[in-house]
Design a protein around this motif. Structure first.
Motif, mmCIF file in Angstrom:
data_model
loop_
_atom_site.group_PDB
_atom_site.id
_atom_site.type_symbol
_atom_site.label_atom_id
_atom_site.label_comp_id
_atom_site.label_asym_id
_atom_site.label_seq_id
_atom_site.Cartn_x
_atom_site.Cartn_y
_atom_site.Cartn_z
ATOM 1 N N LEU A 225 0.827 -1.204 0.000
ATOM 2 C CA LEU A 225 0.000 0.000 0.000
ATOM 3 C C LEU A 225 0.866 1.261 0.000
ATOM 4 C CD1 LEU A 225 -2.697 -1.101 2.609
ATOM 5 C CD2 LEU A 225 -3.038 -0.834 0.155
ATOM 6 N N ALA A 226 1.932 1.254 0.793
ATOM 7 C CA ALA A 226 2.831 2.413 0.849
ATOM 8 C C ALA A 226 3.565 2.601 -0.477
ATOM 9 C CB ALA A 226 3.828 2.238 1.990
ATOM 10 N N VAL A 227 3.959 1.493 -1.105
ATOM 11 C CA VAL A 227 4.647 1.582 -2.402
ATOM 12 C C VAL A 227 3.717 2.162 -3.460
ATOM 13 C CG1 VAL A 227 5.608 0.202 -4.290
ATOM 14 C CG2 VAL A 227 6.336 -0.229 -1.944
ATOM 15 N N LEU A 228 2.433 1.814 -3.422
ATOM 16 C CA LEU A 228 1.479 2.368 -4.381
ATOM 17 C C LEU A 228 1.397 3.889 -4.241
ATOM 18 C CD1 LEU A 228 -1.427 -0.241 -4.218
ATOM 19 C CD2 LEU A 228 0.217 0.087 -6.069
ATOM 20 N N THR A 229 1.315 4.373 -3.010
ATOM 21 C CA THR A 229 1.304 5.824 -2.795
ATOM 22 C C THR A 229 2.621 6.447 -3.250
ATOM 23 O OG1 THR A 229 -0.256 5.710 -0.944
ATOM 24 C CG2 THR A 229 1.190 7.631 -1.027
ATOM 25 N N PHE A 230 3.722 5.761 -3.001
ATOM 26 C CA PHE A 230 5.039 6.236 -3.444
ATOM 27 C C PHE A 230 5.089 6.382 -4.963
ATOM 28 C CE2 PHE A 230 9.216 5.019 -5.109
ATOM 29 C CZ PHE A 230 10.024 5.998 -4.554
ATOM 30 N N LEU A 231 4.551 5.395 -5.671
ATOM 31 C CA LEU A 231 4.564 5.436 -7.133
ATOM 32 C C LEU A 231 3.657 6.539 -7.672
ATOM 33 C CD1 LEU A 231 4.489 1.613 -7.960
ATOM 34 C CD2 LEU A 231 6.444 3.172 -8.106
ATOM 35 N N VAL A 232 2.451 6.653 -7.113
ATOM 36 C CA VAL A 232 1.531 7.698 -7.562
ATOM 37 C C VAL A 232 2.143 9.075 -7.313
ATOM 38 C CG1 VAL A 232 -0.721 8.767 -7.183
ATOM 39 C CG2 VAL A 232 -0.534 6.280 -7.252
ATOM 40 N N THR A 233 2.774 9.233 -6.155
ATOM 41 C CA THR A 233 3.362 10.526 -5.805
ATOM 42 C C THR A 233 4.483 10.915 -6.762
ATOM 43 O OG1 THR A 233 2.839 10.188 -3.460
ATOM 44 C CG2 THR A 233 4.532 11.820 -3.984
ATOM 45 N N ASN A 234 5.403 9.987 -7.008
ATOM 46 C CA ASN A 234 6.599 10.330 -7.763
ATOM 47 C C ASN A 234 6.426 10.229 -9.276
ATOM 48 O OD1 ASN A 234 8.949 10.718 -5.663
ATOM 49 N ND2 ASN A 234 7.753 8.984 -4.943
ATOM 50 N N ILE A 266 15.912 14.002 -0.983
ATOM 51 C CA ILE A 266 15.755 12.686 -1.614
ATOM 52 C C ILE A 266 15.519 11.611 -0.554
ATOM 53 C CG2 ILE A 266 16.954 10.913 -2.964
ATOM 54 C CD1 ILE A 266 18.380 13.199 -4.427
ATOM 55 N N PHE A 267 16.194 11.740 0.584
ATOM 56 C CA PHE A 267 15.978 10.803 1.684
ATOM 57 C C PHE A 267 14.529 10.864 2.164
ATOM 58 C CE2 PHE A 267 16.156 9.727 6.252
ATOM 59 C CZ PHE A 267 16.660 8.431 6.150
ATOM 60 N N GLY A 268 13.969 12.091 2.186
ATOM 61 C CA GLY A 268 12.585 12.253 2.607
ATOM 62 C C GLY A 268 11.584 11.593 1.674
ATOM 63 N N VAL A 269 11.933 11.469 0.401
ATOM 64 C CA VAL A 269 11.053 10.796 -0.559
ATOM 65 C C VAL A 269 10.785 9.360 -0.134
ATOM 66 C CG1 VAL A 269 10.902 9.955 -2.946
ATOM 67 C CG2 VAL A 269 11.724 12.267 -2.488
ATOM 68 N N PHE A 270 11.788 8.704 0.445
ATOM 69 C CA PHE A 270 11.659 7.302 0.832
ATOM 70 C C PHE A 270 11.153 7.126 2.266
ATOM 71 C CE2 PHE A 270 14.834 7.460 -2.551
ATOM 72 C CZ PHE A 270 14.351 6.487 -3.412
ATOM 73 N N THR A 271 11.401 8.113 3.128
ATOM 74 C CA THR A 271 10.932 7.988 4.503
ATOM 75 C C THR A 271 9.419 8.169 4.623
ATOM 76 O OG1 THR A 271 11.429 10.331 4.898
ATOM 77 C CG2 THR A 271 13.128 8.715 5.489
ATOM 78 N N LYS A 272 8.821 8.902 3.699
ATOM 79 C CA LYS A 272 7.369 9.118 3.751
ATOM 80 C C LYS A 272 6.591 7.823 3.586
ATOM 81 C CE LYS A 272 7.706 13.875 2.119
ATOM 82 N NZ LYS A 272 7.550 14.793 0.961
ATOM 83 N N PRO A 273 6.845 7.010 2.549
ATOM 84 C CA PRO A 273 6.116 5.740 2.459
ATOM 85 C C PRO A 273 6.458 4.776 3.586
ATOM 86 C CG PRO A 273 7.799 5.875 0.747
ATOM 87 C CD PRO A 273 7.682 7.233 1.349
#
Length: 363
Positions: A225-234, A266-273
């Protein structure tokens, strides 16, 4: 009068859920006592973990069989029901390991007689639970759609009205104020995520089939679920978003020659999901675990005498009921929190250019 009846029904449902937990754990506890000393840790993780069959609340030894699909070391596929290996039997050379590195998993033995783990594509309890939750979400969506298709803009009733109220609360109260004119574009994904998580949360509180699967308490599920949000976001982020990541609007000394701020961004991009994943997992797993622990106290203290066991039973049952009611509320809250955070992350990937006005909220 209707409120009283509703309250009584709600309490009866929660009481039945607590009784189901107690009955399931009672069978498991007696089984463990028959094999040796009661191990609360093993019982807790057995109840919360995945399985190749669906437990029945009044018979821990009997389970609803699910298909086991494995590929051996010779790349040959095998398919059989979990009932064929449920009680320690072997089927096609495969069995469920009861100890060791692969405990609780389907294993086989190679030509040298060494135990190995095949490629496992089985429909386990969690997989079946996800399919059931997805099916229920589709049914709910189609129910609302069919109502408006048949009745136009006439106000719906009963369950359909409740669904419309929830949709209106999430979309009008959360998605649209944050996303502005971009809301219609991302609302289908965000609303789907909300109802999917909510359905999985509520199904996890029900002991009997089709409930009982600890879906959102499984790190793999929350990770997807977190990866899906990560993909939609980026994947939908605009140029300004990527510019702020690699060349943020900060003093030059913070981004050149040492790219301190770009690294942080860039680190924050991955910490959010990751935060999304851990938050949902920890809250739902913790709630289930507390209910089971309170229920297990009945069997733990029951060994010290009838009086102590009876007193503990009242205490444990009362707190189990309270925690189940609290878990029901948490199920809604966590689905909402995941949705609102996803909305904010997606919105942050669409910053406006400097000097441009903020998107107005569409009325």
């Amino acid at each position: 009068m209707k409120k009283v009846i509703t309250s009584v029904v709600a309490f009866a449902v929660v009481a039945l859920m607590a009784f189901g937990y107690m009955t399931a754990l009672e069978h498991a506890a007696h089984k463990s006592e028959g094999e040796g000393k009661l191990d609360p840790k093993e019982l807790i993780f057995e109840h919360l973990g995945d399985a190749y069959g669906w437990e029945l609340p009044f018979s821990h030894s009997n389970r609803i069989p699910l298909p086991i699909i494995v590929i051996d070391d010779q790349n040959t596929p095998h398919c059989f029901l979990s009932s064929a290996v449920q009680h320690g039997e072997s089927c096609d050379g495969f069995y469920i390991a009861h100890e060791g590195e692969y405990k609780g998993k389907v294993v086989g033995k190679n030509a040298e007689g060494k135990e190995y783990r095949p490629i496992d594509l089985s429909i386990t309890k969690n997989v079946a639970g996800i399919l059931i939750a997805a099916f229920l979400v589709v049914v709910m969506v189609m129910k609302v759609r069919s109502w408006y298709k048949k009745n136009g803009m006439k106000a719906p009733r009963k369950f359909t009205a409740a669904l419309e109220m929830v949709v209106d609360f999430v979309y009008v109260g959360t998605i649209r104020p944050i996303m502005g004119k971009e809301a219609p574009k991302y609302a289908p994904y965000l609303l789907t995520v909300f109802f999917f998580i909510l359905t999985m949360n509520l199904l996890g509180l029900i002991v009997i089939f089709p409930g009982g699967a600890n879906l959102t308490g499984n790190l793999s599920v929350t990770l997807v679920l977190a990866v899906l949000t990560f993909l939609v976001t980026n994947l939908t982020g605009n140029k300004e978003y990527w510019k702020e990541l690699f060349w943020p609007d900060v003093p030059m000394g913070l981004k050149f020659p040492i790219p301190l701020m770009p690294v942080i961004e860039i680190f924050g991009v991955f910490t959010k999901p990751i935060a999304l994943m851990i938050r949902l997992f920890a809250n739902m797993m913790g709630g289930h675990m507390v209910v089971i622990v309170f229920t297990l106290l009945i069997f733990i203290f029951g060994a010290y005498g009838v009086a102590i066991g009876a007193a503990t039973s009242v205490f444990s049952l009362a707190f189990s009921l309270f925690m189940l009611l609290l878990d029901t509320l948490v199920s809604f809250i966590q689905a909402y929190v995941f949705t609102i955070l996803s909305t904010m992350f997606i919105f942050m990937a669409h910053p406006v250019h400097h000097g441009a006005e903020h998107n107005e909220i569409s009325e």
